[in-house]
Design a protein around this motif. Structure first.
Motif, PDB file in Angstrom:
ATOM      1  N   GLY A   1      48.587  41.293  27.420  1.00 39.23           N
ATOM      2  CA  GLY A   1      47.694  40.181  27.758  1.00 39.23           C
ATOM      3  C   GLY A   1      48.091  39.468  29.038  1.00 39.23           C
ATOM      4  N   ARG A   2      49.403  39.326  29.238  1.00 32.10           N
ATOM      5  CA  ARG A   2      49.898  38.628  30.434  1.00 32.10           C
ATOM      6  C   ARG A   2      49.511  39.389  31.704  1.00 32.10           C
ATOM      7  NH1 ARG A   2      55.051  39.347  32.997  1.00 32.10           N
ATOM      8  NH2 ARG A   2      55.388  41.008  31.483  1.00 32.10           N
ATOM      9  N   ARG A   3      49.600  40.707  31.634  1.00 30.48           N
ATOM     10  CA  ARG A   3      49.303  41.528  32.821  1.00 30.48           C
ATOM     11  C   ARG A   3      47.801  41.550  33.127  1.00 30.48           C
ATOM     12  NH1 ARG A   3      54.181  45.576  30.982  1.00 30.48           N
ATOM     13  NH2 ARG A   3      55.698  44.640  32.412  1.00 30.48           N
ATOM     14  N   VAL A   4      47.008  41.619  32.060  1.00 39.83           N
ATOM     15  CA  VAL A   4      45.554  41.554  32.270  1.00 39.83           C
ATOM     16  C   VAL A   4      45.188  40.208  32.884  1.00 39.83           C
ATOM     17  CG1 VAL A   4      43.298  41.591  31.144  1.00 39.83           C
ATOM     18  CG2 VAL A   4      45.091  43.158  30.372  1.00 39.83           C
ATOM     19  N   LYS A   5      45.817  39.144  32.365  1.00 42.27           N
ATOM     20  CA  LYS A   5      45.518  37.800  32.850  1.00 42.27           C
ATOM     21  C   LYS A   5      45.895  37.660  34.331  1.00 42.27           C
ATOM     22  CE  LYS A   5      46.373  33.079  31.453  1.00 42.27           C
ATOM     23  NZ  LYS A   5      47.300  32.226  30.773  1.00 42.27           N
ATOM     24  N   ARG A   6      47.019  38.265  34.708  1.00 41.08           N
ATOM     25  CA  ARG A   6      47.435  38.200  36.112  1.00 41.08           C
ATOM     26  C   ARG A   6      46.366  38.833  37.015  1.00 41.08           C
ATOM     27  NH1 ARG A   6      52.163  41.238  36.275  1.00 41.08           N
ATOM     28  NH2 ARG A   6      53.590  39.478  36.286  1.00 41.08           N
ATOM     29  N   TRP A   7      45.889  40.024  36.602  1.00 39.23           N
ATOM     30  CA  TRP A   7      44.849  40.702  37.392  1.00 39.23           C
ATOM     31  C   TRP A   7      43.592  39.825  37.478  1.00 39.23           C
ATOM     32  CZ3 TRP A   7      44.030  45.254  40.171  1.00 39.23           C
ATOM     33  CH2 TRP A   7      42.704  45.563  40.422  1.00 39.23           C
ATOM     34  N   LEU A   8      43.175  39.324  36.315  1.00 41.30           N
ATOM     35  CA  LEU A   8      41.939  38.537  36.278  1.00 41.30           C
ATOM     36  C   LEU A   8      42.057  37.262  37.107  1.00 41.30           C
ATOM     37  CD1 LEU A   8      40.930  38.897  32.514  1.00 41.30           C
ATOM     38  CD2 LEU A   8      39.943  40.089  34.479  1.00 41.30           C
ATOM     39  N   SER A   9      43.268  36.683  37.119  1.00 43.03           N
ATOM     40  CA  SER A   9      43.438  35.426  37.862  1.00 43.03           C
ATOM     41  C   SER A   9      43.287  35.658  39.361  1.00 43.03           C
ATOM     42  CB  SER A   9      44.792  34.793  37.545  1.00 43.03           C
ATOM     43  OG  SER A   9      45.824  35.546  38.151  1.00 43.03           O
ATOM     44  N   VAL A  10      43.541  36.877  39.813  1.00 43.49           N
ATOM     45  CA  VAL A  10      43.459  37.182  41.246  1.00 43.49           C
ATOM     46  C   VAL A  10      42.128  37.838  41.608  1.00 43.49           C
ATOM     47  CG1 VAL A  10      44.496  38.549  43.106  1.00 43.49           C
ATOM     48  CG2 VAL A  10      45.958  37.358  41.463  1.00 43.49           C
ATOM     49  N   PHE A  11      41.700  38.795  40.794  1.00 40.44           N
ATOM     50  CA  PHE A  11      40.494  39.575  41.131  1.00 40.44           C
ATOM     51  C   PHE A  11      39.227  39.048  40.437  1.00 40.44           C
ATOM     52  CE2 PHE A  11      43.847  42.473  42.286  1.00 40.44           C
ATOM     53  CZ  PHE A  11      43.365  43.083  43.421  1.00 40.44           C
ATOM     54  N   GLY A  12      39.405  38.244  39.412  1.00 39.40           N
ATOM     55  CA  GLY A  12      38.246  37.647  38.746  1.00 39.40           C
ATOM     56  C   GLY A  12      37.638  38.513  37.662  1.00 39.40           C
ATOM     57  N   ALA A  13      37.753  39.827  37.791  1.00 41.79           N
ATOM     58  CA  ALA A  13      37.152  40.737  36.799  1.00 41.79           C
ATOM     59  C   ALA A  13      37.904  42.063  36.829  1.00 41.79           C
ATOM     60  CB  ALA A  13      35.676  40.970  37.114  1.00 41.79           C
ATOM     61  N   ASP A  14      37.908  42.754  35.702  1.00 41.36           N
ATOM     62  CA  ASP A  14      38.496  44.104  35.666  1.00 41.36           C
ATOM     63  C   ASP A  14      37.427  45.139  35.290  1.00 41.36           C
ATOM     64  OD1 ASP A  14      38.175  43.379  33.031  1.00 41.36           O
ATOM     65  OD2 ASP A  14      40.210  43.944  32.408  1.00 41.36           O
ATOM     66  N   ARG A  15      36.159  44.748  35.409  1.00 39.91           N
ATOM     67  CA  ARG A  15      35.056  45.676  35.182  1.00 39.91           C
ATOM     68  C   ARG A  15      33.861  45.171  35.984  1.00 39.91           C
ATOM     69  NH1 ARG A  15      35.353  43.095  29.544  1.00 39.91           N
ATOM     70  NH2 ARG A  15      33.727  41.516  29.603  1.00 39.91           N
ATOM     71  N   PHE A  16      32.882  46.022  36.186  1.00 41.03           N
ATOM     72  CA  PHE A  16      31.721  45.586  36.964  1.00 41.03           C
ATOM     73  C   PHE A  16      30.513  46.452  36.618  1.00 41.03           C
ATOM     74  CE2 PHE A  16      31.355  49.180  39.792  1.00 41.03           C
ATOM     75  CZ  PHE A  16      32.642  49.689  39.896  1.00 41.03           C
ATOM     76  N   ALA A  17      29.355  45.947  36.953  1.00 44.61           N
ATOM     77  CA  ALA A  17      28.108  46.704  36.853  1.00 44.61           C
ATOM     78  C   ALA A  17      27.263  46.340  38.056  1.00 44.61           C
ATOM     79  CB  ALA A  17      27.368  46.342  35.564  1.00 44.61           C
ATOM     80  N   LEU A  18      26.702  47.344  38.711  1.00 46.48           N
ATOM     81  CA  LEU A  18      25.848  47.032  39.852  1.00 46.48           C
ATOM     82  C   LEU A  18      24.741  48.064  39.978  1.00 46.48           C
ATOM     83  CD1 LEU A  18      27.074  48.348  43.178  1.00 46.48           C
ATOM     84  CD2 LEU A  18      28.753  48.231  41.372  1.00 46.48           C
ATOM     85  N   PRO A  19      23.587  47.629  40.491  1.00 48.26           N
ATOM     86  CA  PRO A  19      22.536  48.589  40.789  1.00 48.26           C
ATOM     87  C   PRO A  19      22.849  49.287  42.107  1.00 48.26           C
ATOM     88  CG  PRO A  19      21.803  46.357  41.306  1.00 48.26           C
ATOM     89  CD  PRO A  19      23.211  46.240  40.810  1.00 48.26           C
ATOM     90  N   ALA A  20      22.538  50.591  42.185  1.00 44.14           N
ATOM     91  CA  ALA A  20      22.756  51.350  43.429  1.00 44.14           C
ATOM     92  C   ALA A  20      21.559  52.285  43.588  1.00 44.14           C
ATOM     93  CB  ALA A  20      24.061  52.134  43.353  1.00 44.14           C
ATOM     94  N   GLY A  21      20.569  51.837  44.364  1.00 40.98           N
ATOM     95  CA  GLY A  21      19.327  52.592  44.448  1.00 40.98           C
ATOM     96  C   GLY A  21      18.702  52.659  43.068  1.00 40.98           C
ATOM     97  N   ASN A  22      18.338  53.874  42.658  1.00 43.42           N
ATOM     98  CA  ASN A  22      17.771  54.014  41.306  1.00 43.42           C
ATOM     99  C   ASN A  22      18.856  54.300  40.268  1.00 43.42           C
ATOM    100  OD1 ASN A  22      18.120  56.648  42.411  1.00 43.42           O
ATOM    101  ND2 ASN A  22      16.864  57.474  40.759  1.00 43.42           N
ATOM    102  N   TRP A  23      20.120  54.131  40.678  1.00 39.15           N
ATOM    103  CA  TRP A  23      21.255  54.366  39.773  1.00 39.15           C
ATOM    104  C   TRP A  23      21.844  53.033  39.321  1.00 39.15           C
ATOM    105  CZ3 TRP A  23      24.306  59.017  38.742  1.00 39.15           C
ATOM    106  CH2 TRP A  23      23.658  60.190  39.164  1.00 39.15           C
ATOM    107  N   ARG A  24      22.695  53.153  38.306  1.00 37.00           N
ATOM    108  CA  ARG A  24      23.488  52.022  37.840  1.00 37.00           C
ATOM    109  C   ARG A  24      24.949  52.475  37.935  1.00 37.00           C
ATOM    110  NH1 ARG A  24      22.563  46.789  37.042  1.00 37.00           N
ATOM    111  NH2 ARG A  24      23.809  45.900  35.379  1.00 37.00           N
ATOM    112  N   VAL A  25      25.796  51.645  38.516  1.00 31.06           N
ATOM    113  CA  VAL A  25      27.216  51.973  38.652  1.00 31.06           C
ATOM    114  C   VAL A  25      28.015  51.004  37.784  1.00 31.06           C
ATOM    115  CG1 VAL A  25      29.164  52.181  40.240  1.00 31.06           C
ATOM    116  CG2 VAL A  25      26.873  52.876  40.986  1.00 31.06           C
ATOM    117  N   LEU A  26      28.826  51.563  36.914  1.00 32.25           N
ATOM    118  CA  LEU A  26      29.664  50.757  36.018  1.00 32.25           C
ATOM    119  C   LEU A  26      31.136  51.069  36.293  1.00 32.25           C
ATOM    120  CD1 LEU A  26      27.815  51.415  32.607  1.00 32.25           C
ATOM    121  CD2 LEU A  26      27.366  49.595  34.270  1.00 32.25           C
ATOM    122  N   GLY A  27      31.968  50.080  36.206  1.00 35.28           N
ATOM    123  CA  GLY A  27      33.412  50.292  36.337  1.00 35.28           C
ATOM    124  C   GLY A  27      34.117  49.625  35.182  1.00 35.28           C
TER     125      GLY A  27
END
Ligand SMILES: [Fe+2]
Ligand SMILES: [Fe+2]
Length: 280
Positions: free
Chosen positions: A93-119
């Protein structure tokens, strides 16, 4: 059509700057390509699990990229999923929190043309942490909501050669969490899975899904069976007619060999090596 560039495994550090020059060169090429989005698919750091400074340094380094950037963590950022390679470098939990505190998120979703990109954060898979369940629920909702073709990005590959391989290993997602994830991916229009971690390049189709291994910008390791020992970045064009993938060679990238770098056994890990900070 949308173009997504994947940069993987840059392994940056404010104290161990072996690959800093490679990173700068890769950023210059990506900025010239001007894609719609850049995915940095993990291992931004060398010793992120133990260092606030490394994670902060990696986040600052991303500012060299002009396009929109989406970073997801690897084992060198938030630790390995258990059992992992070293008991003191397991995700928590501490390591995840460190990442989140700096990057804000550890996953994402975005539209890309007619595609959907998930991380997603691959390091949570099989961790048993509460964040794994949260991510599962989020992914289920994303998969259920998309009628568009989906590209999924994560740090570790789901498997090396076959989805049913059972060996417990730090090279890919382990059997139990992999089986659970694949069951859900098969129910959605997931067409491409791109991963990093292995520092080699491969492009195979399995049960109608294209599995891409993105090369590192930092160093080479002996390639897995069926893969090529390449450095560079991947450009992925997502269009109505299909997917086009190209490895973009980065001029001047130095092909560091990990074994040679670590003195052929003199140092177990890059973090054990004498400091060599990148230029200010
Ligand atoms: Fe890596
Ligand atoms: Fe990794």
């Amino acid at each position: 059509m949308a173009r997504v560039v994947v940069i993987s495994d840059p392994h940056l550090s404010p104290t161990h700057g072996f690959f800093w020059d490679n990173w700068c060169r890769a950023c210059d090429v990506v900025n010239r390509l001007a894609p719609d989005a850049v995915i940095v698919s993990g291992d931004l750091c060398i010793n992120g699990p133990e260092s606030d400074a490394e994670v902060a340094f990696a986040a600052k380094a991303l500012r060299r990229l002009k396009p929109q950037v989406y970073a997801i963590p690897g084992n060198h950022d938030v630790g390995d999923e258990p059992p992992g390679q070293e008991p003191d470098q397991i995700i928590d939990g501490r390591r995840v929190k460190r990442w989140l505190s700096v990057f804000g998120a550890d996953r994402f979703a975005l539209p890309a043309g007619n595609w959907r990109v998930l991380g997603i954060n691959a390091q949570l898979l099989g961790s048993g942490l509460p964040q794994e369940k949260e991510q599962d629920d989020w992914l289920d909702a994303e998969l259920a909501a998309s009628s568009s073709p989906i590209l999924l990005a994560l740090h570790k590959p789901l498997f090396l050669q076959s989805p049913d391989e059972a060996e417990i290993t730090a090279t890919s997602i382990n059997l139990e969490p992999r089986t659970r994830l694949l069951r859900r991916l098969r129910q959605a229009p997931v067409k491409v899975v791109v991963s990093g971690h292995l520092h080699c390049q491969r492009d195979v189709v399995h049960e109608g899904v294209r599995y891409l291994w993105a090369p590192s910008t930092a160093f080479l390791v002996p390639p897995q069976e069926g893969a090529e020992a390449n450095l560079g970045i991947l450009a992925i064009d997502l269009g109505e007619a299909g997917v086009r993938v190209e490895r973009i060679a980065v001029p001047g990238l130095v092909s560091y060999d990990l074994l040679e770098l670590k003195g052929h056994g003199r140092y177990a890990y890059l973090r054990d090596m004498p400091p060599c900070p990148p230029p200010a």
